[in-house]
Motif scaffolding. Structure first.
Motif, mmCIF file in Angstrom:
data_model
loop_
_atom_site.group_PDB
_atom_site.id
_atom_site.type_symbol
_atom_site.label_atom_id
_atom_site.label_comp_id
_atom_site.label_asym_id
_atom_site.label_seq_id
_atom_site.Cartn_x
_atom_site.Cartn_y
_atom_site.Cartn_z
ATOM 1 N N UNK A 15 -4.030 2.925 -0.147
ATOM 2 C CA UNK A 15 -3.617 3.328 1.194
ATOM 3 C C UNK A 15 -3.553 2.056 2.040
ATOM 4 N N UNK A 16 -2.866 2.163 3.159
ATOM 5 C CA UNK A 16 -2.791 1.009 4.050
ATOM 6 C C UNK A 16 -4.190 0.593 4.500
ATOM 7 N N UNK A 21 -8.447 -3.328 4.377
ATOM 8 C CA UNK A 21 -9.891 -3.602 4.290
ATOM 9 C C UNK A 21 -10.178 -4.638 3.197
ATOM 10 N N UNK A 22 -9.506 -4.502 2.051
ATOM 11 C CA UNK A 22 -9.714 -5.437 0.940
ATOM 12 C C UNK A 22 -9.296 -6.855 1.339
ATOM 13 N N UNK A 23 -8.148 -6.995 1.985
ATOM 14 C CA UNK A 23 -7.674 -8.318 2.402
ATOM 15 C C UNK A 23 -8.579 -8.908 3.489
ATOM 16 N N UNK A 24 -8.992 -8.086 4.433
ATOM 17 C CA UNK A 24 -9.872 -8.566 5.496
ATOM 18 C C UNK A 24 -11.223 -9.007 4.941
ATOM 19 N N UNK A 25 -11.702 -8.340 3.903
ATOM 20 C CA UNK A 25 -12.978 -8.702 3.278
ATOM 21 C C UNK A 25 -12.919 -10.088 2.636
ATOM 22 N N UNK A 28 -9.074 -12.613 5.646
ATOM 23 C CA UNK A 28 -7.712 -12.653 6.165
ATOM 24 C C UNK A 28 -7.563 -11.751 7.382
ATOM 25 N N UNK A 29 -6.676 -12.159 8.278
ATOM 26 C CA UNK A 29 -6.245 -11.340 9.402
ATOM 27 C C UNK A 29 -4.934 -10.688 8.977
ATOM 28 N N UNK A 30 -4.799 -9.363 9.167
ATOM 29 C CA UNK A 30 -3.703 -8.613 8.555
ATOM 30 C C UNK A 30 -2.788 -7.990 9.608
ATOM 31 N N UNK A 31 -1.478 -8.127 9.388
ATOM 32 C CA UNK A 31 -0.456 -7.521 10.244
ATOM 33 C C UNK A 31 0.494 -6.721 9.359
ATOM 34 N N UNK A 32 0.888 -5.540 9.836
ATOM 35 C CA UNK A 32 1.807 -4.666 9.089
ATOM 36 C C UNK A 32 3.237 -4.927 9.554
ATOM 37 N N UNK A 33 4.160 -5.032 8.595
ATOM 38 C CA UNK A 33 5.579 -5.200 8.890
ATOM 39 C C UNK A 33 6.387 -4.204 8.061
ATOM 40 N N UNK A 34 7.526 -3.794 8.602
ATOM 41 C CA UNK A 34 8.492 -2.986 7.853
ATOM 42 C C UNK A 34 9.801 -3.762 7.842
ATOM 43 N N UNK A 94 10.761 -2.113 2.861
ATOM 44 C CA UNK A 94 9.480 -2.599 2.372
ATOM 45 C C UNK A 94 8.460 -2.491 3.499
ATOM 46 N N UNK A 95 7.345 -1.840 3.210
ATOM 47 C CA UNK A 95 6.210 -1.849 4.129
ATOM 48 C C UNK A 95 5.246 -2.878 3.546
ATOM 49 N N UNK A 96 4.974 -3.911 4.350
ATOM 50 C CA UNK A 96 4.218 -5.058 3.882
ATOM 51 C C UNK A 96 3.010 -5.321 4.766
ATOM 52 N N UNK A 97 1.936 -5.780 4.142
ATOM 53 C CA UNK A 97 0.804 -6.313 4.889
ATOM 54 C C UNK A 97 0.846 -7.818 4.725
ATOM 55 N N UNK A 98 0.987 -8.505 5.847
ATOM 56 C CA UNK A 98 1.061 -9.959 5.889
ATOM 57 C C UNK A 98 -0.344 -10.428 6.287
ATOM 58 N N UNK A 99 -1.013 -11.122 5.391
ATOM 59 C CA UNK A 99 -2.393 -11.524 5.625
ATOM 60 C C UNK A 99 -2.473 -13.045 5.765
ATOM 61 N N UNK A 100 -3.110 -13.490 6.843
ATOM 62 C CA UNK A 100 -3.246 -14.926 7.125
ATOM 63 C C UNK A 100 -4.726 -15.281 7.095
ATOM 64 N N UNK A 101 -5.043 -16.356 6.368
ATOM 65 C CA UNK A 101 -6.444 -16.792 6.249
ATOM 66 C C UNK A 101 -6.974 -17.165 7.620
ATOM 67 N N UNK A 102 -8.120 -16.599 7.993
ATOM 68 C CA UNK A 102 -8.758 -16.903 9.277
ATOM 69 C C UNK A 102 -9.345 -18.307 9.233
#
Length: 103
Positions: A15-16, A21-25, A28-34, A94-102
């Motif tokens: 699920x989103x 949650x997995x990426x943030x753990x 990473x800081x996560x943003x959703x894009x379509x 495409x529904x994407x989660x873009x994760x950037x290292x904090x």
């Protein structure tokens, strides 16, 4: 370039919220894009380490000349400064989660 895959056995149902949650753990800081069909990002780099993760649709990435088509529950790390492209494959957005290292 290693493709990581969601494992329902250990990660539970995809699920989103769960993927975020997995990426943030992992810091990473996560943003959703379509991204609609036909979207293409020409070769470029980022000044940060990031992850491109897919929730739905098919997303083709070429990272340092290596090609991967990501589907739901798959992601790859794109280190800072590495040349890459990305394109939506097919007729589905495409529904994407873009994760950037904090930090």
């Amino acid at each position: 370039m290693g493709v990581h895959r969601w494992d329902p056995q250990t990660d539970g149902e995809l699920s989103e919220k769960a993927l975020r949650r997995k990426l943030e753990a992992h810091g990473y800081s996560v943003t959703r894009y379509v991204y609609p069909p036909g979207t293409h990002f020409a070769e470029h780099t980022h000044g940060v380490d990031k992850i491109d993760a897919v929730l739905s649709g098919q997303f083709e990435l070429v990272v340092s000349g290596k090609r991967a088509v990501l589907g739901p529950g798959e992601w790859i790390a794109v280190p800072r400064g590495v040349l890459h492209t990305a394109s939506v494959v097919g007729d589905e957005p495409v529904v994407s989660l873009d994760a950037v290292r904090k930090g």
